[in-house]
Enzyme design. Structure first.
Site, PDB file in Angstrom:
ATOM      1  CG  ASP A 271      35.585  38.682  34.645  1.00  0.00           C
ATOM      2  OD1 ASP A 271      36.232  37.625  34.745  1.00  0.00           O
ATOM      3  OD2 ASP A 271      34.341  38.715  34.678  1.00  0.00           O
ATOM      4  CD  GLU A 272      36.746  35.223  38.776  1.00  0.00           C
ATOM      5  OE1 GLU A 272      36.615  35.270  40.019  1.00  0.00           O
ATOM      6  OE2 GLU A 272      36.065  34.485  38.049  1.00  0.00           O
TER       7      GLU A 272
END
Length: 361
Positions: free
Chosen positions: A106-107
């Site tokens: 997610d990043e």
């Protein structure tokens, strides 16, 4: 000639796992949600913003989360879905730059100093990327834009959720000085406590310490702390970032006191680690066993071998040996973990190995 000022974007999906679940199940939208197991021994893997309002956060025991938020809804994780959505997001990143460094599903960091769209303003690139993510996945992303990785990471937290912020070279040093060190990326609770002992509470306090002082008291992290205290971080965005370790752990339904039972619980963990390594053609030479006791205190034991492990059974044998060194357990065991590190991409064929493991004690 003046050196080129880098343009780094840190993109961070908002409550990623929980947001995917709310996207896919309209009945969950607007409600406090936790991804993870609801059993007494469960742990929260992710929490929606509605749940965070009650103080629920990732890594919190499920029983504690339920106490904080009685209406909390638990859903089991669907990592195959999260991975597929993450791939969609990475494809959007690739439209703008090949310099992409994923940190997790997610990043990621993006270096857009020279980008595939020929766009000069990084904030506009971040806006476009976030809009495309929303259009393609229905999910919100936040972003931080700055001239180095540390400040881009810090900036992405400033206007969450569904926002972005920029920290310029002009205001970077001042931003760092005003910030509490406990909020610095890379400074965990233990390091925060050590810094407090030396009178370091803020970025300004950290900046007042010499490189020699920080190296003496914080070892190889000293130069990094010295740099970020001055708003300097020379780390490159590395698309070929090499994974440092592969691990698996499990929290038990009931605490374990018996050594043989504990060893049996290591087998599926070692198998999971080995399956990942085998699929990705990597090996490793250091095994670490993590033991978390019923009072949440932890212990770790590690051992290295001269050559990468040739199979799961060797890995498990060493892991079981390490577990034996802490028996009798000082308390009952609630969690065990197995991690393989000192990774290499060049697996050594079993036929080329000595039949005996050369253990470094």
């Amino acid at each position: 000639m003046q050196p080129t000022v880098r343009k780094i974007i840190h993109v961070d999906m908002d409550a990623f796992y929980a947001s995917v679940e709310q996207r896919d199940n309209p009945d969950l939208r607007g409600k406090p949600l936790a991804v993870g197991g609801s059993a007494a021994r469960g742990v929260v893997a992710a929490a929606s913003y509605e749940a965070r309002g009650f103080g629920v956060h990732s890594a919190m025991p499920s029983i504690t989360a339920k106490r904080k938020c009685p209406d909390l809804i638990f859903v089991p994780p669907r990592f195959d879905v999260y991975k597929a959505v993450s791939q969609q997001i990475c494809e959007i990143f690739a439209e703008y730059t090949s310099l992409i460094e994923p940190l997790s599903l997610d990043e990621a960091y993006l270096d857009v100093t020279e980008n595939l769209k020929g766009m000069e303003i990084a904030t506009e690139i971040a806006l476009e990327i976030r809009a495309k993510i929303k259009q393609a996945t229905g999910l919100n992303a936040s972003a931080g834009i700055s001239y180095n990785k540390f400040l881009a990471k810090m900036a992405s937290d400033l206007n969450k959720p569904n926002g972005q912020a920029v920290i310029t070279p002009k205001n970077g040093p001042g931003f760092v000085e005003s910030l509490a060190v406990k909020k610095f990326h890379g400074v965990g609770p233990a390091t925060t406590e050590r810094m407090r002992k030396y009178g370091i509470e803020t970025g300004a306090d950290l900046k007042s310490k010499s490189l020699a002082f920080l190296t003496e008291h914080f070892g190889k992290s000293g130069p990094y702390f010295y740099g970020i205290a001055h708003g300097v971080d020379q780390r490159q965005v590395r698309p070929d970032r090499i994974r440092k370790s592969v691990g698996a752990e499990d929290t038990f339904v009931q605490d374990i006191d018996n050594l043989d039972l504990a060893k049996a619980e290591l087998a599926p963990l070692a198998e999971k680690v080995w399956r990942y390594c085998d699929a990705n053609r990597i090996g490793g030479k250091t095994v670490t066993v993590k033991i978390k006791y019923s009072d949440f205190t932890q212990a770790t034991r590690s051992r290295s071998v001269a050559l990468p492990f040739a199979g799961m059974h060797e890995l498990l044998e060493v892991a079981c040996g390490l577990l034996t060194t802490v028996f009798p357990f000082k308390r009952s065991v609630r969690l065990l973990g197995v991690t393989l590190s000192s990774l290499t991409n060049n697996q050594i064929a079993v036929a080329d190995r000595s039949p005996q493991l050369d253990l470094d004690f």
